[in-house]
Design a protein around this motif. Structure first.
Motif, PDB file in Angstrom:
ATOM      1  N   GLY A  27       0.827  -1.189  -0.139  1.00 32.08           N
ATOM      2  CA  GLY A  27       0.005  -0.031  -0.060  1.00 32.08           C
ATOM      3  C   GLY A  27       0.790   1.283   0.157  1.00 32.08           C
ATOM      4  O   GLY A  27       0.512   2.636  -0.207  1.00 32.08           O
ATOM      5  N   PHE A  28       2.157   1.091   0.570  1.00 36.90           N
ATOM      6  CA  PHE A  28       2.935   2.262   0.417  1.00 36.90           C
ATOM      7  C   PHE A  28       4.457   1.906  -0.267  1.00 36.90           C
ATOM      8  O   PHE A  28       5.277   2.054   0.416  1.00 36.90           O
ATOM      9  CB  PHE A  28       3.193   2.680   2.158  1.00 36.90           C
ATOM     10  CG  PHE A  28       1.795   3.109   2.564  1.00 36.90           C
ATOM     11  CD1 PHE A  28       1.421   4.298   2.508  1.00 36.90           C
ATOM     12  CD2 PHE A  28       1.253   2.094   3.111  1.00 36.90           C
ATOM     13  CE1 PHE A  28       0.179   4.728   3.041  1.00 36.90           C
ATOM     14  CE2 PHE A  28      -0.080   2.328   3.847  1.00 36.90           C
ATOM     15  CZ  PHE A  28      -0.559   3.604   3.822  1.00 36.90           C
TER      16      PHE A  28
ATOM     17  N   ARG B  52      -2.671  -4.805   2.404  1.00 34.59           N
ATOM     18  CA  ARG B  52      -2.625  -3.631   1.992  1.00 34.59           C
ATOM     19  C   ARG B  52      -3.958  -2.707   2.733  1.00 34.59           C
ATOM     20  O   ARG B  52      -3.302  -1.424   2.956  1.00 34.59           O
ATOM     21  CB  ARG B  52      -2.758  -3.779   0.569  1.00 34.59           C
ATOM     22  CG  ARG B  52      -2.385  -2.253  -0.258  1.00 34.59           C
ATOM     23  CD  ARG B  52      -2.586  -2.432  -1.651  1.00 34.59           C
ATOM     24  NE  ARG B  52      -4.246  -2.372  -1.913  1.00 34.59           N
ATOM     25  CZ  ARG B  52      -5.109  -1.448  -1.790  1.00 34.59           C
ATOM     26  NH1 ARG B  52      -4.755  -0.270  -1.178  1.00 34.59           N
ATOM     27  NH2 ARG B  52      -6.262  -1.588  -1.947  1.00 34.59           N
ATOM     28  N   LYS B  53      -4.861  -3.313   2.694  1.00 35.44           N
ATOM     29  CA  LYS B  53      -5.869  -2.508   3.067  1.00 35.44           C
ATOM     30  C   LYS B  53      -6.100  -2.326   4.608  1.00 35.44           C
ATOM     31  O   LYS B  53      -6.446  -1.079   5.036  1.00 35.44           O
ATOM     32  CB  LYS B  53      -7.397  -3.298   2.799  1.00 35.44           C
ATOM     33  CG  LYS B  53      -8.006  -3.257   1.474  1.00 35.44           C
ATOM     34  CD  LYS B  53      -9.630  -3.631   1.519  1.00 35.44           C
ATOM     35  CE  LYS B  53      -9.872  -3.829  -0.012  1.00 35.44           C
ATOM     36  NZ  LYS B  53     -10.933  -4.651  -0.173  1.00 35.44           N
ATOM     37  N   ASN B  55      -3.228  -1.800   6.368  1.00 46.21           N
ATOM     38  CA  ASN B  55      -2.117  -0.794   6.305  1.00 46.21           C
ATOM     39  C   ASN B  55      -2.796   0.427   6.160  1.00 46.21           C
ATOM     40  O   ASN B  55      -2.352   1.555   7.129  1.00 46.21           O
ATOM     41  CB  ASN B  55      -1.009  -1.012   5.492  1.00 46.21           C
ATOM     42  CG  ASN B  55      -0.077  -2.282   5.878  1.00 46.21           C
ATOM     43  OD1 ASN B  55      -0.150  -2.473   6.852  1.00 46.21           O
ATOM     44  ND2 ASN B  55       0.543  -2.796   4.879  1.00 46.21           N
ATOM     45  N   SER B  56      -3.748   0.506   5.113  1.00 47.44           N
ATOM     46  CA  SER B  56      -4.253   1.777   4.809  1.00 47.44           C
ATOM     47  C   SER B  56      -5.100   2.434   6.161  1.00 47.44           C
ATOM     48  O   SER B  56      -5.191   3.601   6.340  1.00 47.44           O
ATOM     49  CB  SER B  56      -5.016   1.735   3.597  1.00 47.44           C
ATOM     50  OG  SER B  56      -4.104   1.657   2.394  1.00 47.44           O
ATOM     51  N   SER B  60      -5.266   5.704   8.511  1.00 44.40           N
ATOM     52  CA  SER B  60      -6.355   6.537   8.172  1.00 44.40           C
ATOM     53  C   SER B  60      -6.948   7.442   9.204  1.00 44.40           C
ATOM     54  O   SER B  60      -6.798   7.141  10.412  1.00 44.40           O
ATOM     55  CB  SER B  60      -7.509   5.899   7.267  1.00 44.40           C
ATOM     56  OG  SER B  60      -8.195   5.035   8.554  1.00 44.40           O
TER      57      SER B  60
END
Lengths: 145, 79
Positions: A27-28, B52-53, B55-56, B60
């Protein structure tokens, strides 16, 4: 060098403290250099050097979860050039919620750091019994009983 | 997206050093053999996507100052 951070404003950091994440983290992908800064006693911040807004609250899984263990596969050990157990630091990302009691930690995909050569990687296991969203407070409550 | 047809035992190559081979087909399941350099991460799509989700999600939102201050004052022996 001086960097902009999310939680501490401008900070002077030492080049020696910079951790290299060759592939970023999921994601980064563009954030390849991080620094870990203490955030009180129980938490730390994994701060991107390349982007002030990219900063994760992290903690030691062993602090909260007595029985936590992670088995690093050979490919990860080789990639991070880990030579002994002393090289390894394990962190987990905290998803802080408001109220704090709803916060969770990602025990499934811990951040593995080789403290000797300053490289790091988020480990994505093929199989794991741990949850991406383990309540941070649950084990604390159990312990008090 | 490039779409290719392959048979059992056939492979595709991605660049010079990545090979994906069809090693088994059984019903609606396909077994892939992947050869890639160590620095290339190979993960199941849905596992990678979930991380990934997460981590976001962890990043947030703006956290209120009083919550951050409370966290800073938590001690290791609070548990």
């Amino acid at each position: 060098m001086i960097i902009q951070t999310k939680y501490f404003g401008k900070q002077e950091i030492k080049e020696d403290d910079v951790l290299s994440f060759a592939n970023g983290i999921p994601g980064f992908a563009n954030d390849k250099r991080f620094i870990i800064q203490p955030f009180g006693e129980a938490f730390s911040v994994l701060q991107s050097i390349d982007d002030a807004d990219v900063a994760f609250i992290i903690t030691s899984p062993f602090l909260y979860f007595d029985h936590f263990s992670v088995d690093l596969p050979d490919h990860l050990v080789q990639r991070l050039e880990i030579q002994s157990q002393k090289d390894v630091a394990v962190w987990v990302i905290v998803s802080v919620r408001n109220p704090f009691s709803e916060s969770t930690v990602n025990l499934k995909a811990p951040i593995i750091i080789n403290v000797r050569n300053k490289t790091g990687k988020q480990y994505i296991p093929e199989q794991s019994d741990y949850s991406l969203r383990t309540p941070l407070t649950a084990p604390l409550t159990e312990k008090r009983v | 997206m490039l779409i290719l047809t392959r048979k059992l035992g056939e492979s595709i190559r991605i660049g010079d050093d990545i090979e994906v081979k069809i090693v088994g087909i059984s019903g609606d399941q396909i077994k892939l053999g992947i050869t890639a350099p160590r620095e290339v991460d190979v993960n199941r799509g849905e596992i990678y996507e979930a991380i990934r989700k997460e981590n976001s999600r962890a990043m947030s939102g703006e956290l209120p100052a009083d919550l951050l201050n409370a966290m800073k004052s938590m001690k290791k022996n609070d548990q």
